[in-house]
Design a protein around this motif. Structure first.
Motif, PDB file in Angstrom:
ATOM      1  N   GLU A 267       0.825  -1.214   0.000  1.00 27.22           N
ATOM      2  CA  GLU A 267       0.000   0.000   0.000  1.00 27.22           C
ATOM      3  C   GLU A 267       0.857   1.260   0.000  1.00 27.22           C
ATOM      4  OE1 GLU A 267      -2.406  -0.648   3.427  1.00 27.22           O
ATOM      5  OE2 GLU A 267      -3.968  -1.722   2.317  1.00 27.22           O
ATOM      6  N   LYS A 268       1.964   1.218   0.748  1.00 29.20           N
ATOM      7  CA  LYS A 268       2.862   2.372   0.776  1.00 29.20           C
ATOM      8  C   LYS A 268       3.529   2.588  -0.585  1.00 29.20           C
ATOM      9  CE  LYS A 268       3.861   2.116   5.736  1.00 29.20           C
ATOM     10  NZ  LYS A 268       4.891   1.809   6.761  1.00 29.20           N
ATOM     11  N   MET A 269       3.896   1.489  -1.236  1.00 32.82           N
ATOM     12  CA  MET A 269       4.504   1.593  -2.569  1.00 32.82           C
ATOM     13  C   MET A 269       3.514   2.165  -3.577  1.00 32.82           C
ATOM     14  SD  MET A 269       6.622  -2.014  -2.683  1.00 32.82           S
ATOM     15  CE  MET A 269       6.953  -1.882  -4.429  1.00 32.82           C
ATOM     16  N   LEU A 270       2.264   1.706  -3.514  1.00 33.38           N
ATOM     17  CA  LEU A 270       1.248   2.209  -4.439  1.00 33.38           C
ATOM     18  C   LEU A 270       0.940   3.680  -4.175  1.00 33.38           C
ATOM     19  CD1 LEU A 270      -1.226  -0.831  -4.492  1.00 33.38           C
ATOM     20  CD2 LEU A 270       0.383  -0.141  -6.272  1.00 33.38           C
ATOM     21  N   ALA A 271       1.146   4.119  -2.930  1.00 33.80           N
ATOM     22  CA  ALA A 271       0.912   5.519  -2.578  1.00 33.80           C
ATOM     23  C   ALA A 271       2.091   6.411  -2.973  1.00 33.80           C
ATOM     24  CB  ALA A 271       0.642   5.646  -1.084  1.00 33.80           C
ATOM     25  N   GLY A 272       3.149   5.790  -3.498  1.00 35.84           N
ATOM     26  CA  GLY A 272       4.291   6.561  -3.963  1.00 35.84           C
ATOM     27  C   GLY A 272       5.358   6.821  -2.923  1.00 35.84           C
ATOM     28  N   GLU A 273       5.246   6.173  -1.776  1.00 35.51           N
ATOM     29  CA  GLU A 273       6.249   6.362  -0.734  1.00 35.51           C
ATOM     30  C   GLU A 273       7.526   5.597  -1.082  1.00 35.51           C
ATOM     31  OE1 GLU A 273       5.011   5.765   3.291  1.00 35.51           O
ATOM     32  OE2 GLU A 273       2.926   6.286   2.852  1.00 35.51           O
ATOM     33  N   THR A 274       8.651   6.163  -0.693  1.00 30.66           N
ATOM     34  CA  THR A 274       9.938   5.506  -0.894  1.00 30.66           C
ATOM     35  C   THR A 274      10.266   4.679   0.342  1.00 30.66           C
ATOM     36  OG1 THR A 274      10.705   7.353  -2.255  1.00 30.66           O
ATOM     37  CG2 THR A 274      12.372   5.824  -1.397  1.00 30.66           C
ATOM     38  N   LEU A 275      10.452   3.379   0.115  1.00 29.40           N
ATOM     39  CA  LEU A 275      10.683   2.477   1.232  1.00 29.40           C
ATOM     40  C   LEU A 275      12.107   1.950   1.217  1.00 29.40           C
ATOM     41  CD1 LEU A 275       7.407   0.333   1.092  1.00 29.40           C
ATOM     42  CD2 LEU A 275       7.863   2.335   2.502  1.00 29.40           C
ATOM     43  N   SER A 276      12.662   1.824   2.406  1.00 27.88           N
ATOM     44  CA  SER A 276      13.972   1.188   2.544  1.00 27.88           C
ATOM     45  C   SER A 276      13.737  -0.223   3.094  1.00 27.88           C
ATOM     46  CB  SER A 276      14.858   2.004   3.510  1.00 27.88           C
ATOM     47  OG  SER A 276      16.089   1.334   3.719  1.00 27.88           O
TER      48      SER A 276
END
Length: 289
Positions: free
Chosen positions: A183-192
């Motif tokens: 969900e965070k990836m689809l929201a455009g957040e950059t994840l480590s």
């Protein structure tokens, strides 16, 4: 409006068909025994892993807690385990999904499903650890013999019994963390993200979470509708026997029946409910556009 006498005749025909496809008492008992044995064994595996981790200092010692099973969760539809202590466990809970959770088993249905929720993304190492100890725990719980198969590609543990009826129980490993990251990836957040190299297939984990949501939706929406479960069983049998109906199997059929019957202005008998579902299909509801 059709005479009530006609609806009574329809009800009788539908219920006769339903009786013919409903599992026998022996089949239901075998299913219940296998599922309950596995749930108890997985709870014991969770305790064993928790003790190991406390002994090795991998996590701070929490207050006493236990992994939740479907039996403990059956009155908490739509909820996740909530206690802080509970969330510290590697194995957070085991839930029934699929036909067992929805009560849609038919005569001859031999494939059962559970979902094992993990604290972190499940790995090959965790799957092997659970599978190895699961056999030990099952042996202490019951004299029934089970074959345990590790299926890394399916992110699952498969259990087969050794007597009639020949049941197969698939335990899908997953974690809410997988969906949260998606969900965070689809929201455009950059994840480590630093995943373990042996983390299990993400799509399989997402599919297991989806099946858990479907089961909770069914328990909250369809189970309480008069005649809905009966109609779904009858149409499931039709989908199994008639290739033309096969595309509706599973989630599409359940959604169609719930929406068709749930939008009626009054409770309906089995015959009238089946007629309403067929009328919705005849209107072209599943056609493109």
């Amino acid at each position: 409006m059709r005479p009530m006498r006609i609806f009574v005749n329809d009800d009788r025909h539908v219920m006769t068909k339903h009786s013919a496809v409903y599992p026998t008492q022996e089949e239901l008992t075998a299913v219940q025994n296998m599922v309950s044995h596995t749930e108890r064994a997985l709870k014991a595996v969770s305790d064993w892993i928790n003790e190991q981790e406390k002994g090795s200092g991998e996590q701070p010692e929490p207050p006493p807690e236990t992994m939740e099973t479907a039996a403990e969760e059956e009155n908490k539809e739509g909820s996740e385990p909530k206690t802080t202590e509970h969330l510290t466990r590697t194995l957070r809970g085991v839930m029934r999904v699929g036909l067992v959770a929805k009560g849609l088993l038919l005569k001859g249905d031999l494939d059962l499903e559970l979902v094992l929720l993990c604290k972190e993304k499940p790995t090959t190492g965790l799957l092997e650890k659970v599978a190895d100890n699961l056999g030990v725990q099952l042996a202490t719980i019951t004299e029934d013999k089970y074959e345990i198969i590790q299926s890394i590609s399916e992110a699952a543990i498969i259990i087969k019994n050794t007597k009639e009826p020949p049941l197969t129980l698939t335990i899908h490993l997953t974690s809410p963390v997988v969906r949260e990251e998606m969900e965070k990836m689809l929201a455009g957040e950059t994840l480590s993200v630093n995943d373990s190299p042996d983390v299990l297939d993400r799509q399989k984990c997402l599919a297991a979470l989806a099946s858990l949501r479907h089961a909770k939706w069914f328990q909250a929406r369809a189970n309480g509708l008069k005649s809905c479960v009966i109609v779904i069983r009858v149409l499931r049998d039709l989908c199994t026997r008639v290739p033309t109906w096969a595309p509706l199997r599973g989630w599409p059929l359940e959604l169609l029946c719930e929406k068709s019957i749930g939008t009626a202005n009054r409770p309906m008998g089995a015959g009238e409910a089946l007629r309403r579902v067929l009328e919705c299909l005849a209107s072209g509801i599943v056609m493109p556009g």
